[in-house]
Design a protein around this motif. Structure first.
Motif, PDB file in Angstrom:
ATOM      1  N   UNK A   1      13.007 -12.049 -17.530  1.00 11.43           N
ATOM      2  CA  UNK A   1      12.397 -11.023 -18.376  1.00 11.43           C
ATOM      3  C   UNK A   1      12.212  -9.775 -17.521  1.00 11.43           C
ATOM      4  N   UNK A   2      12.448  -8.613 -18.118  1.00  5.10           N
ATOM      5  CA  UNK A   2      12.363  -7.352 -17.382  1.00  5.10           C
ATOM      6  C   UNK A   2      10.920  -6.914 -17.167  1.00  5.10           C
ATOM      7  N   UNK A   3      10.646  -6.377 -15.981  1.00  8.19           N
ATOM      8  CA  UNK A   3       9.365  -5.745 -15.685  1.00  8.19           C
ATOM      9  C   UNK A   3       9.443  -4.309 -16.189  1.00  8.19           C
ATOM     10  N   UNK A   4       8.626  -3.991 -17.185  1.00 11.37           N
ATOM     11  CA  UNK A   4       8.706  -2.690 -17.853  1.00 11.37           C
ATOM     12  C   UNK A   4       7.590  -1.719 -17.455  1.00 11.37           C
ATOM     13  N   UNK A   5       6.422  -2.246 -17.083  1.00  9.62           N
ATOM     14  CA  UNK A   5       5.315  -1.406 -16.630  1.00  9.62           C
ATOM     15  C   UNK A   5       4.863  -1.901 -15.263  1.00  9.62           C
ATOM     16  N   UNK A   6       4.638  -0.978 -14.346  1.00  7.79           N
ATOM     17  CA  UNK A   6       4.230  -1.327 -12.987  1.00  7.79           C
ATOM     18  C   UNK A   6       2.997  -0.514 -12.620  1.00  7.79           C
ATOM     19  N   UNK A   7       1.893  -1.188 -12.366  1.00  2.00           N
ATOM     20  CA  UNK A   7       0.663  -0.514 -11.972  1.00  2.00           C
ATOM     21  C   UNK A   7       0.660  -0.240 -10.484  1.00  2.00           C
ATOM     22  N   UNK A   8       0.422   1.023 -10.103  1.00  2.84           N
ATOM     23  CA  UNK A   8       0.450   1.413  -8.692  1.00  2.84           C
ATOM     24  C   UNK A   8      -0.898   1.962  -8.213  1.00  2.84           C
ATOM     25  N   UNK A   9      -1.944   1.687  -8.958  1.00  3.74           N
ATOM     26  CA  UNK A   9      -3.283   2.147  -8.592  1.00  3.74           C
ATOM     27  C   UNK A   9      -4.251   1.817  -9.706  1.00  3.74           C
ATOM     28  N   UNK A  10      -5.547   2.050  -9.491  1.00 10.11           N
ATOM     29  CA  UNK A  10      -6.547   1.670 -10.490  1.00 10.11           C
ATOM     30  C   UNK A  10      -6.587   2.562 -11.721  1.00 10.11           C
ATOM     31  N   UNK A  11      -6.158   3.808 -11.606  1.00 10.30           N
ATOM     32  CA  UNK A  11      -6.236   4.746 -12.714  1.00 10.30           C
ATOM     33  C   UNK A  11      -5.237   4.459 -13.813  1.00 10.30           C
ATOM     34  N   UNK A  12      -5.557   4.882 -15.031  1.00 10.38           N
ATOM     35  CA  UNK A  12      -4.674   4.665 -16.177  1.00 10.38           C
ATOM     36  C   UNK A  12      -3.307   5.302 -15.946  1.00 10.38           C
ATOM     37  N   UNK A  13      -3.262   6.425 -15.235  1.00  9.68           N
ATOM     38  CA  UNK A  13      -1.992   7.137 -15.034  1.00  9.68           C
ATOM     39  C   UNK A  13      -1.235   6.665 -13.790  1.00  9.68           C
TER      40      UNK A  13
ATOM     41  N   UNK B   1       0.802  -1.237   0.000  1.00 14.64           N
ATOM     42  CA  UNK B   1       0.000   0.000   0.000  1.00 14.64           C
ATOM     43  C   UNK B   1       0.832   1.283   0.000  1.00 14.64           C
ATOM     44  N   UNK B   2       2.039   1.200   0.518  1.00 15.19           N
ATOM     45  CA  UNK B   2       2.894   2.387   0.546  1.00 15.19           C
ATOM     46  C   UNK B   2       3.337   2.822  -0.850  1.00 15.19           C
ATOM     47  N   UNK B   3       3.079   1.981  -1.848  1.00 16.18           N
ATOM     48  CA  UNK B   3       3.480   2.283  -3.225  1.00 16.18           C
ATOM     49  C   UNK B   3       2.340   2.884  -4.057  1.00 16.18           C
ATOM     50  N   UNK B   4       1.208   3.120  -3.427  1.00 17.29           N
ATOM     51  CA  UNK B   4       0.042   3.609  -4.159  1.00 17.29           C
ATOM     52  C   UNK B   4       0.322   4.922  -4.880  1.00 17.29           C
ATOM     53  N   UNK B   5      -0.063   4.954  -6.163  1.00 17.27           N
ATOM     54  CA  UNK B   5       0.001   6.150  -7.021  1.00 17.27           C
ATOM     55  C   UNK B   5       1.424   6.640  -7.313  1.00 17.27           C
ATOM     56  N   UNK B   6       2.429   5.828  -7.051  1.00  9.76           N
ATOM     57  CA  UNK B   6       3.809   6.226  -7.357  1.00  9.76           C
ATOM     58  C   UNK B   6       4.030   6.172  -8.870  1.00  9.76           C
ATOM     59  N   UNK B   7       4.859   7.075  -9.370  1.00  8.36           N
ATOM     60  CA  UNK B   7       5.183   7.111 -10.796  1.00  8.36           C
ATOM     61  C   UNK B   7       6.675   6.955 -11.065  1.00  8.36           C
ATOM     62  N   UNK B   8       7.426   6.627 -10.017  1.00  9.17           N
ATOM     63  CA  UNK B   8       8.875   6.455 -10.165  1.00  9.17           C
ATOM     64  C   UNK B   8       9.320   5.204  -9.419  1.00  9.17           C
ATOM     65  N   UNK B   9      10.177   4.402 -10.066  1.00  5.25           N
ATOM     66  CA  UNK B   9      10.679   3.181  -9.434  1.00  5.25           C
ATOM     67  C   UNK B   9      11.444   3.512  -8.156  1.00  5.25           C
ATOM     68  N   UNK B  10      12.172   4.619  -8.170  1.00  7.07           N
ATOM     69  CA  UNK B  10      12.976   5.010  -7.013  1.00  7.07           C
ATOM     70  C   UNK B  10      12.110   5.274  -5.784  1.00  7.07           C
TER      71      UNK B  10
END
Length: 333
Positions: free
Chosen positions: A314-326, A286-295
């Motif tokens: 295989x590399x993880x290229x996209x990471x979803x951090x919430x329900x929204x598209x962004x 939950x602490x990762x919610x809505x994050x847009x940076x791997x760091x």
């Protein structure tokens, strides 16, 4: 000739709708094309305060410039399709291949009870019986249905014309690898192959015309209905962890288990995956919610992602951090 094929890595419900919607808006493909079984697959997309549920059209419809196509391997329920075209306002850019099969009332009636419903846990959408009739060569084709005439097109030709012009094409799979008729937990599977190879065959895209295959995994495993689920958790534990979910099409409670690394590795193998998209990291961490940076991710979340990469190669290229598209971290170059 950039084309990307997106498929589910587990039992469906991995969050493909979110990933495809993001790619459709970020990568600006000229065509988003759907393969798969039929309207038994549902994708949910959240955009701002709006939530969309899609069963027939590709999930990339939020890109208002993209043409939306359904490949000939998909069986179509005209009523469901017309409803979505009207709801999403896509009449001028929605297309159905001439050779799509048609779901009729006899198919939904056959799918609504008996063995398919009671033992296999069918969605009741008529998809399986329609695909069975197609195998018997008795199924009606889209080109025989007057109401579909404005949308009819040669999907394979359109795809290859776009690729020859070096336009982006986004290919949308449905269900998940282990619901494949060939590679899944038979008989608790869908009515055809839904791995990357099957999805490409559905739309007329040959192996040499695929640039990337992105397999979507959720940060835990869920499954609707019957069939094997290794490490399945009791429903009270699922609720305690905040993993309770309802199926988009069925409205049924999803069963759940922790992330299955062995299953993920096999999905990567079966799909020749070149990239991984991971969804619902925020539910697990939950602490990762809505994050847009791997760091900005927690150390535990970073380790989880690294473990997936190490065990699947295989590399993880996209990471979803919430329900929204962004709500996404994009690590692609």
């Amino acid at each position: 000739m950039p084309s990307t094929v997106v498929v589910g890595g587990f039992f469906g419900d991995e969050g493909k709708g979110k990933i495809i919607s993001y790619l459709a808006q970020n990568d600006n493909p000229s065509i988003v094309v759907r393969g798969g079984a039929g309207p038994n697959a549902g994708h949910t997309i959240e955009d701002g305060n709006k939530k969309y549920k899609v069963r027939m059209l590709p999930s990339g419809f939020l890109n208002k410039k993209a043409r939306l196509m359904i490949g000939p391997g998909v069986v179509v329920h005209p009523d469901v399709l017309h409803k979505e075209i009207e709801e999403f306002g896509t009449a001028q850019r929605s297309f159905v291949d001439n050779n799509c099969g048609i779901i009729e009332k006899t198919h939904t009636d056959a799918d609504g009870g008996g063995r398919l419903k009671e033992k296999i846990g069918s969605t009741g959408s008529g998809t399986g019986p329609a695909n069975a009739d197609r195998a018997m060569r008795t199924l009606k084709m889209a080109k025989e249905i007057p109401s579909l005439k404005p949308y009819l097109i040669d999907v394979a030709q359109e795809l290859h014309t776009a690729l020859d012009a070096e336009e982006n094409v986004l290919v949308e799979g449905t269900q998940g690898t282990f619901l494949s008729l060939w590679h899944g937990t038979y008989p608790f599977v869908t009515s055809k192959d839904v791995t990357a190879s099957g999805i490409c065959a559905d739309i007329g895209l040959g192996p040499k015309n695929v640039d990337d295959v992105m397999v979507v995994f959720k940060s835990y495993v869920t499954r609707v209905g019957t069939g094997t689920l290794q490490g399945e958790l009791p429903m009270d534990e699922v609720a305690k962890r905040g993993w309770s979910e309802i199926g988009t099409v069925t409205g049924r409670q999803r069963r759940a288990a922790e992330f299955d690394f062995a299953l993920a590795k096999r999905a990567v193998m079966l799909n020749s995956a070149t990239q991984i998209a991971l969804t619902k990291l925020d539910v697990l961490f939950p602490e990762c919610a809505h994050k847009n940076s791997f760091e900005d991710l927690s150390a535990a979340a970073k380790k989880f992602i690294t473990d997936i990469e190490d065990k699947t190669d295989v590399a993880v290229m996209l990471i979803g951090t919430g329900p929204g598209v962004t709500d996404i971290i994009d690590l692609r170059e």
